[in-house]
Design a protein around this motif. Structure first.
Motif, PDB file in Angstrom:
ATOM      1  N   GLU A 152     -22.861  -0.700 -98.185  1.00 21.26           N
ATOM      2  CA  GLU A 152     -22.618   0.263 -97.268  1.00 21.26           C
ATOM      3  C   GLU A 152     -21.676  -0.305 -96.094  1.00 21.26           C
ATOM      4  O   GLU A 152     -22.163  -1.351 -95.671  1.00 21.26           O
ATOM      5  CB  GLU A 152     -23.839   1.150 -96.523  1.00 21.26           C
ATOM      6  CG  GLU A 152     -24.746   1.753 -97.583  1.00 21.26           C
ATOM      7  CD  GLU A 152     -24.206   3.240 -97.916  1.00 21.26           C
ATOM      8  OE1 GLU A 152     -23.670   3.850 -96.964  1.00 21.26           O
ATOM      9  OE2 GLU A 152     -24.745   4.005 -99.068  1.00 21.26           O
ATOM     10  N   GLY A 153     -21.047   0.629 -95.584  1.00 21.58           N
ATOM     11  CA  GLY A 153     -19.874  -0.050 -94.507  1.00 21.58           C
ATOM     12  C   GLY A 153     -19.400   1.220 -93.641  1.00 21.58           C
ATOM     13  O   GLY A 153     -19.868   2.170 -93.524  1.00 21.58           O
ATOM     14  N   ALA A 154     -18.117   1.050 -93.396  1.00 23.40           N
ATOM     15  CA  ALA A 154     -17.269   2.398 -92.715  1.00 23.40           C
ATOM     16  C   ALA A 154     -17.292   3.430 -93.894  1.00 23.40           C
ATOM     17  O   ALA A 154     -17.475   4.742 -93.545  1.00 23.40           O
ATOM     18  CB  ALA A 154     -16.255   1.887 -92.738  1.00 23.40           C
ATOM     19  N   LEU A 155     -17.438   3.335 -95.199  1.00 29.99           N
ATOM     20  CA  LEU A 155     -17.610   4.180 -96.167  1.00 29.99           C
ATOM     21  C   LEU A 155     -18.798   3.991 -96.881  1.00 29.99           C
ATOM     22  O   LEU A 155     -19.348   2.816 -96.969  1.00 29.99           O
ATOM     23  CB  LEU A 155     -16.516   3.822 -97.463  1.00 29.99           C
ATOM     24  CG  LEU A 155     -15.044   3.839 -97.123  1.00 29.99           C
ATOM     25  CD1 LEU A 155     -14.035   3.608 -98.206  1.00 29.99           C
ATOM     26  CD2 LEU A 155     -14.461   5.494 -96.673  1.00 29.99           C
ATOM     27  N   SER A 156     -19.434   5.221 -97.463  1.00 25.05           N
ATOM     28  CA  SER A 156     -20.856   4.961 -97.898  1.00 25.05           C
ATOM     29  C   SER A 156     -20.729   4.325 -99.251  1.00 25.05           C
ATOM     30  O   SER A 156     -19.554   4.625 -99.894  1.00 25.05           O
ATOM     31  CB  SER A 156     -21.482   6.407 -98.001  1.00 25.05           C
ATOM     32  OG  SER A 156     -20.618   7.288 -98.899  1.00 25.05           O
ATOM     33  N   ALA A 157     -21.567   4.174 -99.848  1.00 24.65           N
ATOM     34  CA  ALA A 157     -21.718   3.692-101.192  1.00 24.65           C
ATOM     35  C   ALA A 157     -21.172   4.837-102.143  1.00 24.65           C
ATOM     36  O   ALA A 157     -20.591   4.630-103.437  1.00 24.65           O
ATOM     37  CB  ALA A 157     -23.116   3.253-101.745  1.00 24.65           C
ATOM     38  N   ARG A 158     -21.593   6.204-102.055  1.00 26.20           N
ATOM     39  CA  ARG A 158     -21.053   7.258-102.563  1.00 26.20           C
ATOM     40  C   ARG A 158     -19.511   7.297-102.461  1.00 26.20           C
ATOM     41  O   ARG A 158     -18.984   7.583-103.608  1.00 26.20           O
ATOM     42  CB  ARG A 158     -21.829   8.316-102.163  1.00 26.20           C
ATOM     43  CG  ARG A 158     -21.449   9.794-102.770  1.00 26.20           C
ATOM     44  CD  ARG A 158     -22.364  10.745-102.191  1.00 26.20           C
ATOM     45  NE  ARG A 158     -22.509  12.237-102.901  1.00 26.20           N
ATOM     46  CZ  ARG A 158     -21.315  12.891-103.148  1.00 26.20           C
ATOM     47  NH1 ARG A 158     -20.275  12.852-102.547  1.00 26.20           N
ATOM     48  NH2 ARG A 158     -21.632  14.072-103.939  1.00 26.20           N
TER      49      ARG A 158
END
Length: 111
Positions: free
Chosen positions: A38-44
């Motif tokens: 997880e970061g600036a973008l989700s794992a999804r």
């Protein structure tokens, strides 16, 4: 009896790439794991991106892995297909924009 070039069972063997190059294999898996945290973008979101890219680079193993990953993350079939179309649009656009290079070269050579 026909045999496919890509054996779906080989996906489960992916971790074995470290056997022939432990240092580089481990570095790859460390990097790969970090990228999908997880970061600036989700794992999804990253799973959807990976699914689209899997189609663009035409990796059947990746398509299998990220279809399964997407299902586990609650990604719908409609979202998956939309991601695949986004990848296809970029891939076809990239092919077509190179047509400008051909046009330029044609004009130069035909003068």
């Amino acid at each position: 009896m026909s045999k496919n070039y890509y054996d779906p069972a080989d996906l489960r063997k992916f971790g074995e790439i470290t056997e022939w190059s432990e240092e580089l294999g481990n570095k790859f898996f460390d990097y790969y794991g970090k990228v999908f945290e997880e970061g600036a973008l989700s794992a999804r979101e990253k799973s959807l991106i990976a699914l689209a890219v899997s189609h663009v680079v035409k990796c059947p193993y990746c398509i299998d892995a990220y279809t399964k990953d997407g299902l586990q993350r609650g990604i719908t079939k409609e979202e998956m297909m939309e991601a695949v179309h986004a990848g296809a649009a970029i891939e076809s656009g990239a092919t077509l924009v190179h047509g400008v290079q051909m046009m330029n070269k044609y004009k130069k050579l035909s003068m």
